[in-house]
Design a protein around this motif. Structure first.
Motif, PDB file in Angstrom:
ATOM      1  N   THR A 166       0.836  -1.202   0.000  1.00  0.00           N
ATOM      2  CA  THR A 166       0.000   0.000   0.000  1.00  0.00           C
ATOM      3  C   THR A 166       0.869   1.250   0.000  1.00  0.00           C
ATOM      4  OG1 THR A 166      -1.772  -1.134   1.169  1.00  0.00           O
ATOM      5  CG2 THR A 166      -1.753   1.259   1.294  1.00  0.00           C
ATOM      6  N   GLU A 210      -7.364   0.941  -0.995  1.00  0.00           N
ATOM      7  CA  GLU A 210      -7.620  -0.180  -0.096  1.00  0.00           C
ATOM      8  C   GLU A 210      -8.870   0.146   0.732  1.00  0.00           C
ATOM      9  OE1 GLU A 210      -4.217  -0.842   2.336  1.00  0.00           O
ATOM     10  OE2 GLU A 210      -4.874  -2.797   3.030  1.00  0.00           O
ATOM     11  N   ASP A 230      -5.743  -1.393  -5.094  1.00  0.00           N
ATOM     12  CA  ASP A 230      -5.142  -1.886  -3.855  1.00  0.00           C
ATOM     13  C   ASP A 230      -6.080  -2.882  -3.193  1.00  0.00           C
ATOM     14  OD1 ASP A 230      -3.699  -2.330  -1.605  1.00  0.00           O
ATOM     15  OD2 ASP A 230      -3.443  -0.219  -1.050  1.00  0.00           O
ATOM     16  N   GLU A 231      -5.708  -4.140  -3.259  1.00  0.00           N
ATOM     17  CA  GLU A 231      -6.474  -5.241  -2.659  1.00  0.00           C
ATOM     18  C   GLU A 231      -7.957  -5.212  -2.985  1.00  0.00           C
ATOM     19  OE1 GLU A 231      -5.588  -6.832   1.031  1.00  0.00           O
ATOM     20  OE2 GLU A 231      -3.583  -5.988   1.132  1.00  0.00           O
TER      21      GLU A 231
END
Ligand SMILES: Nc1ncnc2c1ncn2[C@@H]1O[C@H](COP(=O)(O)OP(=O)(O)OP(=O)(O)O)[C@@H](O)[C@H]1O
Ligand SMILES: [Mg+2]
Lengths: 291, 308, 245
Positions: free
Chosen positions: C52, C94, C170-171
């Motif tokens: 991240t 995220e 992000d994820e």
């Protein structure tokens, strides 16, 4: 019945000033998560700028309002840059105290420059009273209410419908993500302060003309009521601040009409106490924000 | 010898210090009272009724004032225990202003002209004995279990809760304890001036006390004392006209908060990485960068120059 | 056989010697990689590896303490976040981070904030809604009331509204049920197939590696292994050492 109608009219007029101040508090708190104790001083500075334009430059009301708006906006933006931004990330209390310092500075500075006594307007600004079916109201009351209503509707449309308005809301919800969308957060903060300060300045000029008194310490009571209006309406809620300000104005006027004028300045806090105990998120608010 | 004038000022500073210590006790659990002066004034009014109206002895007025404030503060803290931070500030503010309204409108309390006469029984010595005892109390408190619990709650209430501290109870206790010191100060105040007025309870007075504590340093009771003395004595020694004096006072508070957001006295020694010396440069730069567009423009120019 | 990530292609993103510190603690210690046009690269690694942080440094949310980031050859590492966004990087952060009190429609509009006034926005909105029929049914619903999966779709859709040169994710699998997970990865694959260059961070390395062209394994702030995604997936050794089975 006539007295009642009369008090409601008086109340709405005073209330629109509370709404304008409460909107400023709510806008600033929404975007910075800070109570700007100096915000009522922007209202006072606006009133003095208008007063100076009228007194020294023979300006009419419109010019006075425009001039006050511009000057007050600059002051508002400077307050954020000098006293809020550098301390915002510190403790919750720090910006509270630093803006209180600004507030003292501006009050005392104004008292120093303009004398600590309320300043009257030249006779050319005297208010004219009309009598319609037994109801008394002045030109200034009509103007105040009309301008207040126009500003509130305009603000609501701006914030709801425009790109910049959306950017303000996005920044208030999540600064970081807003910047990922290409929003220049610093510009949005400055814009928000300009809007809040402009609303305060307009209220300042209108109030000082209507009561024929421009005073270095006029921000204190109005400021406390503006803060109350923000919370009663629900922090972050524009409709809430608008409604709460008008409700407060009418409640005060009815108190003066039916109970006693000595309770007038306390009504705001009685309403506030009830709201905090029963519904801390305010009349229109969503959930309590914590930080 | 000190003149009568200075004796008076020092007595007043001592009284305010006791109130400021109380505000520190509230701050010690991370709470924010914007109505501290109201509790101080409540103590003042209660004691004024005891001595001035009922003609009872002075020491009894301490008992009555502190007892009353303990009850009111506990009830208030209990009712508002779910309000945090900003909302708590507004809640205490509303309480204070409502009390002002009551004092204004109840003739028994003297209305707008205040409760008077109150016998002038507060002396310099009495104030400093009580202040000395209060300081001793705070020194001992700092190292007590409860003092540590206070600090835990301030630092992180979730962690505190996980360590078995009853956060709500601790917060109520800290609020009540702080208000009791306010009541003490209020008794001394009323019997020093011989009068107590509604405006002694209002938000501006509470804000002044908050400024004392924040200016001096939020992290220790020494900060509260230091801030009170500096800010009450400074206007007396500054040889300016009254408005210049308070204009400078306002500016000083802003500058202090910008450079030392936690106040002048902190737990960090002078030379620490974020001690006073290291901290002077950065905030100055931050203010300059915020006010002037220079910094940003330079960064942009640099980025542009690096483009192929 | 391709043995390099870039292979002489047209490079969209080039990161060189990137270093990021939180205070004095280093989180990213000299990371270098490049993403060519039209590819889908993935960074995998354990919790706290610095994935991240790497994306935040690229998007300007954190200032890097060393190294350079170039977008299409132009250095961007000194620009503030909003200018990087305008330069053509869209980030799907995220935990989705949709604007909870705005409608789905307004969230999508925010995605194209940098191109406000562009007359083609209407078509773009149409195209994005075409891709996410579930969002079309809910354009006036408040984003905060969407389900987790719908919020993830919205976050991705919002990113696409910028028509970015590079899409960072992000994820995207965070907290999604297995069913939805496959759907989200299929969508990402399709977006990439349609020509959008993608750099994705994933903890769910199995799925991440299946859709990606090239993969980096990050550990303690450094890239320790990189290879074709398929090969990493097949290599028992790498899987055991870095990807937790
Ligand atoms: N704001 C911060 N302040 C201090 N340290 C941080 C901060 N954000 C991240 N870190 C630290 O930096 C390191 C890398 O964090 P990062 O969030 O980049 O990891 P990640 O690879 O994304 O992990 P995850 O898979 O759990 O999301 C971690 O050790 C983390 O604790
Ligand atoms: Mg992560």
């Amino acid at each position: 019945m006539l007295i009642f109608a009369q008090q409601v009219i008086n109340g709405l007029m005073a209330g629109s000033a509370y709404s304008l101040l409460g909107l400023g508090f709510t806008l600033i708190f929404g975007i910075l998560n800070v109570i700007n104790i100096a915000h009522p001083e922007v209202f006072m500075v606006g009133a003095f700028l208008g007063w100076m334009l009228v007194t020294y430059a023979n300006a009419n009301l419109l010019v006075a309002i425009v001039g006050a708006t511009i000057g007050a906006s600059i002051v508002g933006v400077l307050i954020e840059r000098i006293a809020i931004r550098p301390v915002r990330s510190a403790l919750v209390l720090s910006p509270f105290i630093s803006t209180a310092g600004v507030s003292i500075f501006l009050q005392q500075g104004a008292a120093r420059v303009f004398s600590p006594e309320p300043q009257p307007y030249p006779p050319s600004m005297a208010t004219v009273f009309h009598d319609v079916g037994g109801l008394q109201f002045s030109t200034m009351q009509v103007i105040s209410l009309a301008v207040g209503a126009a500003l509130m509707i305009g603000l609501k449309l701006f914030v709801d419908r425009t790109w910049l308005g959306r950017a303000i809301r996005a920044t208030a919800m999540d600064r970081e993500t807003a910047s990922l969308m290409g929003v220049n957060v610093n510009t949005v903060v400055a814009l928000t302060l300009v809007i809040a300060s402009a609303l305060a300045a307009v209220a300042g000029v209108l109030v000082s003309v209507a009561y024929n008194s421009t005073w270095a310490f006029m921000g204190i009571t109005y400021g406390l009521k503006g803060m109350a209006v923000m919370v009663v309406g629900g922090v972050g809620s524009l409709e809430g601040a608008m409604a709460a300000g008008l409700i407060l104005g009418v409640a005060e006027a009815l108190t003066v009409g039916y109970i006693s004028s000595s309770y007038r300045d306390g009504i705001a806090f009685i309403i506030l106490t009830f709201i905090l105990l029963l519904r801390p998120s305010g009349l229109f608010g969503q959930r309590e924000r914590q930080r | 010898m000190i003149s009568a004038y200075w004796l008076e000022i020092l007595t007043m500073a001592g009284i305010m210090s006791i109130a400021a210590l109380g505000l520190y006790a509230i701050k010690a659990t991370g709470q924010l009272s914007a109505g501290h002066a109201a509790f101080m004034g409540l103590g003042g009014y209660a004691s004024g009724v005891v001595t001035g109206k009922l003609g009872l002895p002075f020491f009894l007025s301490f008992v009555v004032a502190v007892a009353l404030v303990l009850v009111v503060a506990t009830a208030f803290a209990y009712m508002t225990s779910r309000l945090r931070f900003f909302y708590q500030a507004v809640g205490t503010l509303a309480f204070g202003e409502t009390l002002v309204l009551v004092m204004y409108n109840v003739p028994y309390f003297g209305g707008a002209s205040g409760l008077q006469p109150i016998p002038l029984q507060t002396t310099f010595t009495l104030v400093y004995v009580i202040l000395g005892l209060s300081i001793y109390f705070f020194i001992r408190f700092e190292h007590s279990r409860l003092g540590q619990a206070f600090r835990c709650v301030w630092e992180d209430d979730t962690v505190a809760a996980s360590m078995g501290i009853d956060v709500t109870k601790t917060r109520i206790l800290s609020f009540t304890m702080g208000s009791a010191f306010a009541a003490l100060a209020g008794v001394l105040y009323a019997h020093f001036l011989g009068i107590i007025e509604p405006k002694d309870l209002d938000f501006l007075r509470s804000l002044t006390l908050l400024i004392f504590v924040a200016f001096g340093g939020l992290e220790t009771h020494w900060g509260a004392l230091f801030g009170t003395y500096v800010l009450t004595l400074l206007p007396e020694v500054a040889r300016f006209s009254v408005y210049d004096r308070y204009t400078i006072y306002g500016a000083l508070i802003v500058v202090t908060m910008v450079f030392r957001p936690k106040g002048l006295l902190t737990r960090k020694p002078l030379g620490a990485p974020d001690g006073p010396i290291a901290r002077v440069g950065m905030p100055l730069l931050r203010v300059l960068a915020a006010v002037l567009p220079v910094g940003r423009r330079a960064a942009k120019a640099k980025a542009r120059a690096e483009r192929p | 056989m391709v043995r390099s990530a870039t292979d002489g292609a047209d490079i969209v993103l080039r990161v060189t010697g990137l270093e990021v510190r939180y205070g004095v603690i280093p989180a990213v210690k000299g990371v270098s990689f490049a993403v060519p046009r039209g590819r889908l690269h993935v960074i995998v690694g354990a919790n706290g590896a610095g994935k991240t942080t790497t994306l935040k440094a690229i998007t300007g949310l954190i200032r890097a303490s060393g190294g350079t980031v170039e977008l299409g050859g132009r250095p961007i590492h000194r620009l503030p976040a909003h200018e990087i966004a305008r330069a053509g990087i869209a980030m799907v952060p995220e935990g989705r981070r949709v604007f909870a009190k705005m409608s789905v429609y307004e969230n999508l509009l925010m995605g194209s904030f940098a191109q406000r006034g562009d007359p083609r926005l209407k078509q773009r909105m149409e195209a994005v809604l075409e891709r996410f029929p579930r969002l079309r049914e809910r354009t006036s619903q408040l984003a905060g009331t969407l389900s987790g999966g719908e919020q993830q779709m919205l976050a991705i859709a919002r990113g696409l509204m910028a028509e970015p040169k590079l899409l960072l994710l992000d994820e995207p699998s965070l907290g999604l049920a297995p069913m939805l997970l496959e759907e989200v990865f299929a969508i990402i694959k399709r977006i990439n197939d349609d020509g959008v260059t993608v750099l994705m961070v994933e903890q769910n390395s199995q799925q991440g590696l299946q859709v990606a062209n090239w993969a980096y394994v990050m550990e303690l702030g450094q890239i320790v292994v990189q290879d074709e995604a398929r090969r990493l997936l097949d290599s028992d050794e790498v899987r055991r050492a870095y990807l937790g089975g």
